[in-house]
Design a protein around this motif. Structure first.
Motif, short mmCIF file in Angstrom:
data_model
loop_
_atom_site.label_atom_id
_atom_site.label_comp_id
_atom_site.label_asym_id
_atom_site.label_seq_id
_atom_site.Cartn_x
_atom_site.Cartn_y
_atom_site.Cartn_z
N GLY A 1 0.84 -1.19 0.00
CA GLY A 1 0.00 0.00 0.00
C GLY A 1 0.88 1.24 0.00
O GLY A 1 2.11 1.15 0.03
N PRO A 2 0.28 2.40 -0.04
CA PRO A 2 1.09 3.62 -0.06
C PRO A 2 1.95 3.78 1.20
O PRO A 2 3.02 4.36 1.14
N GLU A 3 1.49 3.23 2.32
CA GLU A 3 2.26 3.37 3.56
C GLU A 3 3.58 2.60 3.50
O GLU A 3 4.55 2.96 4.15
N SER A 4 3.63 1.53 2.71
CA SER A 4 4.84 0.70 2.67
C SER A 4 5.99 1.41 1.96
O SER A 4 7.14 1.02 2.11
N LYS A 5 5.69 2.45 1.19
CA LYS A 5 6.74 3.18 0.48
C LYS A 5 7.34 4.32 1.32
O LYS A 5 8.31 4.94 0.92
N TYR A 6 6.76 4.59 2.48
CA TYR A 6 7.25 5.68 3.33
C TYR A 6 8.62 5.34 3.90
O TYR A 6 8.86 4.24 4.37
N ARG A 7 9.53 6.28 3.85
CA ARG A 7 10.85 6.16 4.45
C ARG A 7 11.07 7.36 5.37
O ARG A 7 10.95 8.51 4.94
N SER A 8 11.41 7.08 6.59
CA SER A 8 11.63 8.13 7.57
C SER A 8 12.86 8.96 7.17
O SER A 8 13.86 8.40 6.73
N PRO A 9 12.79 10.26 7.36
CA PRO A 9 13.97 11.08 7.04
C PRO A 9 15.10 10.88 8.06
O PRO A 9 16.25 11.22 7.79
N GLN A 10 14.78 10.33 9.22
CA GLN A 10 15.81 10.08 10.22
C GLN A 10 16.59 8.82 9.87
O GLN A 10 16.01 7.83 9.44
N VAL A 11 17.91 8.86 10.07
CA VAL A 11 18.74 7.70 9.79
C VAL A 11 19.25 7.16 11.11
O VAL A 11 20.03 7.80 11.80
N TRP A 12 18.81 5.97 11.48
CA TRP A 12 19.20 5.37 12.76
C TRP A 12 20.33 4.37 12.60
O TRP A 12 20.97 3.99 13.57
N TYR A 13 20.55 3.91 11.40
CA TYR A 13 21.60 2.91 11.17
C TYR A 13 22.13 3.12 9.75
O TYR A 13 21.43 3.63 8.88
N PRO A 14 23.36 2.74 9.51
CA PRO A 14 23.92 2.94 8.17
C PRO A 14 23.26 2.00 7.14
O PRO A 14 22.84 0.90 7.47
N GLU A 15 23.19 2.48 5.92
CA GLU A 15 22.63 1.68 4.84
C GLU A 15 23.53 0.48 4.57
O GLU A 15 24.74 0.62 4.48
N THR A 16 22.94 -0.68 4.46
CA THR A 16 23.70 -1.87 4.11
C THR A 16 23.34 -2.26 2.68
O THR A 16 22.17 -2.15 2.29
N PRO A 17 24.31 -2.68 1.91
CA PRO A 17 23.98 -3.07 0.54
C PRO A 17 23.09 -4.31 0.52
O PRO A 17 23.23 -5.19 1.35
#
Length: 125
Positions: free
Chosen positions: A36-52
């Motif tokens: 649904g549209p909610e599943s595409k939401y990404r928080s602007p806060q970064v709590w952990y580094p992006e992992t590939p």
């Protein structure tokens, strides 16, 4: 007694893990979650580094999927419940109506192993 947790096939296991990752990915024809549209939401806060993201070999996943689809329904169900959905073996045993789920899974893996082996030979010729 042989349990489902100590059954391990070094040849088949990585391919099944890859297939399960593919089944859980958005590229799969079998969505697991409602989208649904909610599943595409990404928080602007970064709590952990992006992992590939882990690499998924889609060609091999499609080969395994073709073999799984050609298996009997109980074997297909057992494979998907164990590898893709990661459910409890006792629940899987009830679902596929098996008293010895370890034996059922061993037979399913053996059948899948030979089907995959034949598919690879077909591709090579």
């Amino acid at each position: 007694m042989e349990t489902l947790y100590n059954l391990h096939d070094p040849v088949l296991e990585p391919r099944l893990r890859n297939w399960a990752k593919w089944c859980r990915s958005p590229a799969s024809p079998y969505p697991i979650r409602c989208v649904g549209p909610e599943s595409k939401y990404r928080s602007p806060q970064v709590w952990y580094p992006e992992t590939p993201a882990e690499f998924i070999d889609e060609l091999d996943a499609h080969l395994v999927e073709d073999c799984v689809v050609s298996m009997p329904k109980s074997a297909r169900t057992a494979l998907k419940l164990w590898h893709v959905l990661r459910l409890d073996p006792r629940w899987i045993a009830k679902r596929v109506n098996s008293r010895d789920i370890a034996l059922t899974m061993r037979q399913t893996w053996n059948e899948l192993y030979y089907k995959l082996k034949l598919d690879k030979q077909d591709l090579m010729s």
